[in-house]
Design an enzyme around this catalytic site. Sequence first.
Site, PDB file in Angstrom:
ATOM      1  N   ASP A 169     -15.088   7.122   6.479  1.00  0.00           N
ATOM      2  CA  ASP A 169     -15.012   5.738   6.081  1.00  0.00           C
ATOM      3  C   ASP A 169     -14.072   5.341   4.714  1.00  0.00           C
ATOM      4  O   ASP A 169     -13.509   6.093   4.167  1.00  0.00           O
ATOM      5  CB  ASP A 169     -16.336   4.925   5.816  1.00  0.00           C
ATOM      6  CG  ASP A 169     -16.444   3.629   6.442  1.00  0.00           C
ATOM      7  OD1 ASP A 169     -15.632   2.660   5.926  1.00  0.00           O
ATOM      8  OD2 ASP A 169     -17.212   3.096   7.231  1.00  0.00           O
ATOM      9  N   HIS A 197     -10.848   5.635   5.722  1.00  0.00           N
ATOM     10  CA  HIS A 197     -10.442   4.309   5.823  1.00  0.00           C
ATOM     11  C   HIS A 197      -9.593   3.651   4.518  1.00  0.00           C
ATOM     12  O   HIS A 197      -9.320   2.362   4.792  1.00  0.00           O
ATOM     13  CB  HIS A 197     -11.531   3.361   6.299  1.00  0.00           C
ATOM     14  CG  HIS A 197     -12.214   3.530   7.459  1.00  0.00           C
ATOM     15  ND1 HIS A 197     -13.478   3.059   8.139  1.00  0.00           N
ATOM     16  CD2 HIS A 197     -11.769   4.654   8.508  1.00  0.00           C
ATOM     17  CE1 HIS A 197     -13.567   3.478   9.340  1.00  0.00           C
ATOM     18  NE2 HIS A 197     -12.584   4.489   9.421  1.00  0.00           N
TER      19      HIS A 197
END
Length: 414
Positions: free
Chosen positions: A240, A263
């Site tokens: 993430d 991310h």
Amino acid sequence: MVVMMMMMIDLYIIDGWVELKWGNGWEFVSLFSVIIHVLVSVSYAQNFNVMNFGAKGDGKTDDSQAFSKAWAATCGASSSLKELVIPPGKAFLLKPMKFSGPCKSRILISIEGYLMAPFKGPEWGEEKKKWLVFQGIHDLIIKGSNKIDGRGSDWWKSCNNTDNCMRPTALSFEDSSKLHVSGLTHINSAKNHISIHNCVDVHLEDLHIYAPHDSPNTDGIDISESRNIEIVDTFIGTGDDCVALNSGCYNITITHMTCGPGHGISIGSLGKNGEDAKVEGIHVKSSTLNASDNGLRIKTWQGGKGYARNISFEDVTFIKVANPIVIDQYYCPHKRCNEQSSAVQISDVSYIGARGTTRTSEAIILNCSKTVGCNNITLDGINISAVDNKAVSATCINAQGSWLNSKPPINCLK
């Protein structure tokens, strides 16, 4: 010499000499003298080794009670510096636990042993949100060269990649100030690896944070309601956000970070459920994003309030990043959002000297609210090309600002 090191001091290093201030006066001394003073001071530190409080360090025995006793003794002792020692060559299994302050003076925690969370199961009891928590502490140093292992794989499997599944953050700092964390490796947290909430004056340096690229919500560092945070010389590759900056973040600086997979570096998401979110003074410099799904991202929900402003990204390199530069004021990960007119106001954002490669056709996405818009967005010295040498583009919705020396051109910026 020892007395001097126990006092609060300011210092500047100039050509091997140190300009040192304590009280109301300044004095120049040699850097060597300061080092000697530090070494003498540290030699007078009061040490508390967890092995002396009953820890086994065999990787099988629950050492939580021993750590709790060692912390109570360390936090309660009166001396200029107290050291909690977690020795090398040992593996310590710890259940969820909290290290609470305030303490009587500053504390150094030396983590040279391996720290392990329990596997998912009854050992967690009622606690499913946090593993190791440091709360209400002033003047804390945590350093070491070993690993903090969240052993999150069973949590990832049972959650089936859903966002709302309850899982524990590995390491949390709450309601604390003057924190310094360095040297450690953090692996496989069930959720966030490090969370910082309601803290002031935090320095994170030389950290390495790892989790598989498909591990759900395993953010590297998650910050909220905190100010004066420095993150330096850190590697993060997870499933993430490498860093997630949430509402209440002020004066956050990220320098020399390598991020990816994951991310990217994200501000937000902000404004969920009409939240009044405020973020200001975020600066990312001299960093690299490598094979991440996003690069530099600001994401807000429709219907929010507040602002995100005074944000700069400078001297950033992209390597095969899917979406290098993104402002997304329509963030809706579950695709079940109604269009709303209010939004978090985004303004005074600059991208200077960002270059590298993308694996998609959209190098720059500035999708701002149709009603509120983004103001004073500046891009200068942008050079982003596709890894397959195909054309790349910039797209905008209601973005106001200027661009110069940019590839691709950003003609949609008004």
